[in-house]
Motif scaffolding. Structure first.
Motif, PDB file in Angstrom:
ATOM      1  N   HIS A 195       1.447  56.944  18.531  1.00  0.00           N
ATOM      2  CA  HIS A 195       2.244  57.254  17.340  1.00  0.00           C
ATOM      3  C   HIS A 195       3.599  57.827  17.773  1.00  0.00           C
ATOM      4  CE1 HIS A 195      -1.970  57.346  15.994  1.00  0.00           C
ATOM      5  NE2 HIS A 195      -1.471  56.771  14.905  1.00  0.00           N
ATOM      6  N   PRO A 196       4.561  56.965  18.025  1.00  0.00           N
ATOM      7  CA  PRO A 196       5.860  57.403  18.536  1.00  0.00           C
ATOM      8  C   PRO A 196       6.574  58.422  17.645  1.00  0.00           C
ATOM      9  CG  PRO A 196       5.707  55.006  18.572  1.00  0.00           C
ATOM     10  CD  PRO A 196       4.492  55.509  17.882  1.00  0.00           C
ATOM     11  N   LYS A 197       6.318  58.376  16.344  1.00  0.00           N
ATOM     12  CA  LYS A 197       6.973  59.342  15.451  1.00  0.00           C
ATOM     13  C   LYS A 197       6.498  60.762  15.712  1.00  0.00           C
ATOM     14  CE  LYS A 197       8.205  56.141  11.841  1.00  0.00           C
ATOM     15  NZ  LYS A 197       8.183  55.799  10.450  1.00  0.00           N
ATOM     16  N   LEU A 198       5.278  60.925  16.190  1.00  0.00           N
ATOM     17  CA  LEU A 198       4.776  62.261  16.529  1.00  0.00           C
ATOM     18  C   LEU A 198       5.494  62.861  17.731  1.00  0.00           C
ATOM     19  CD1 LEU A 198       0.908  61.973  16.026  1.00  0.00           C
ATOM     20  CD2 LEU A 198       2.565  63.115  14.572  1.00  0.00           C
ATOM     21  N   ARG A 199       6.102  62.003  18.544  1.00  0.00           N
ATOM     22  CA  ARG A 199       6.811  62.505  19.733  1.00  0.00           C
ATOM     23  C   ARG A 199       7.995  63.359  19.347  1.00  0.00           C
ATOM     24  NH1 ARG A 199       6.752  58.741  24.764  1.00  0.00           N
ATOM     25  NH2 ARG A 199       5.511  60.416  25.590  1.00  0.00           N
ATOM     26  N   TRP A 200       8.466  63.249  18.096  1.00  0.00           N
ATOM     27  CA  TRP A 200       9.569  64.087  17.657  1.00  0.00           C
ATOM     28  C   TRP A 200       9.139  65.556  17.556  1.00  0.00           C
ATOM     29  CZ3 TRP A 200      14.460  62.777  17.681  1.00  0.00           C
ATOM     30  CH2 TRP A 200      14.770  61.420  17.673  1.00  0.00           C
ATOM     31  N   LEU A 201       7.854  65.826  17.485  1.00  0.00           N
ATOM     32  CA  LEU A 201       7.374  67.210  17.380  1.00  0.00           C
ATOM     33  C   LEU A 201       7.379  67.927  18.727  1.00  0.00           C
ATOM     34  CD1 LEU A 201       4.303  66.669  15.036  1.00  0.00           C
ATOM     35  CD2 LEU A 201       6.602  67.405  14.407  1.00  0.00           C
ATOM     36  N   ILE A 202       7.279  67.152  19.795  1.00  0.00           N
ATOM     37  CA  ILE A 202       7.196  67.768  21.111  1.00  0.00           C
ATOM     38  C   ILE A 202       8.555  67.703  21.789  1.00  0.00           C
ATOM     39  CG2 ILE A 202       4.746  67.311  21.355  1.00  0.00           C
ATOM     40  CD1 ILE A 202       5.374  64.956  23.140  1.00  0.00           C
ATOM     41  N   GLY A 203       8.788  68.640  22.674  1.00  0.00           N
ATOM     42  CA  GLY A 203      10.096  68.704  23.348  1.00  0.00           C
ATOM     43  C   GLY A 203      10.029  68.002  24.624  1.00  0.00           C
TER      44      GLY A 203
END
Length: 177
Positions: free
Chosen positions: A169-177
């Motif tokens: 889920h590439p959109k979840l990668r926005w949550l991690i730094g």
């Protein structure tokens, strides 16, 4: 690896090199310092419980540009929510930054808090200390931490990035730094 940066600054050509290990160490130091700042602020409020934000959301915010939004939380259930969420939020932001876990999410909420503090404190004080304040610097540091992916340097986010959940889920990668 050394990266050479060449740009124009104030009409002059500027060139300098950035060593990746030093940049990584700097990100970790900034993340830890700001994380401790937020964790300390949140824990101080819990240790002096009960926390009361009515002076800020009901008094200081009135008449400012953010007043119409913030004063909605000046009494009743809204105030009770703010009284819990400010110390809890500061504590969770601090822990997230110190651990490097969900760093971008923590930085977003830290920047949001700093925006409220910056505009309300600045407008009520008539910018008595100038427009460059601790709140503005905090806001800029949160933006730097989120932008440069500081959680992936000696942080939990480096482990999270390799998990199937974040890879699928590439959109979840926005949550991690």
């Amino acid at each position: 690896m050394v990266t050479n940066v060449e740009t124009r600054l104030l009409g002059r050509n500027v060139s300098f090199s950035v060593s990746e290990p030093w940049l990584a160490y700097w990100l970790v130091i900034m993340r830890l310092a700001v994380g401790w700042w937020m964790l300390h602020a949140g824990l101080d409020k819990f240790l002096a419980w009960p926390f009361d934000a009515s002076w800020f959301v009901g008094g200081a915010a009135a008449g400012t540009s953010l007043g119409p939004i913030v004063t909605l939380f000046s009494e009743g259930a809204g105030l009770a929510f703010v009284n819990v969420m400010v110390p809890l939020g500061q504590t969770l932001i601090g822990l997230g930054l110190i651990l490097g876990a969900l760093t971008r999410l923590a930085s977003f909420f830290g920047a949001m808090l700093m925006s409220f503090f910056y505009f309300i404190n600045g407008e009520t004080g008539g910018w008595a200390h100038g427009v460059v304040t601790g709140e503005l610097l905090g806001l800029l540091i949160f933006a730097m931490i989120a932008t440069l992916g500081a959680g992936r340097v000696l942080g939990v986010d480096a482990l999270l990035a390799r998990m199937d959940l974040f890879e699928d889920h590439p959109k979840l990668r926005w949550l991690i730094g």
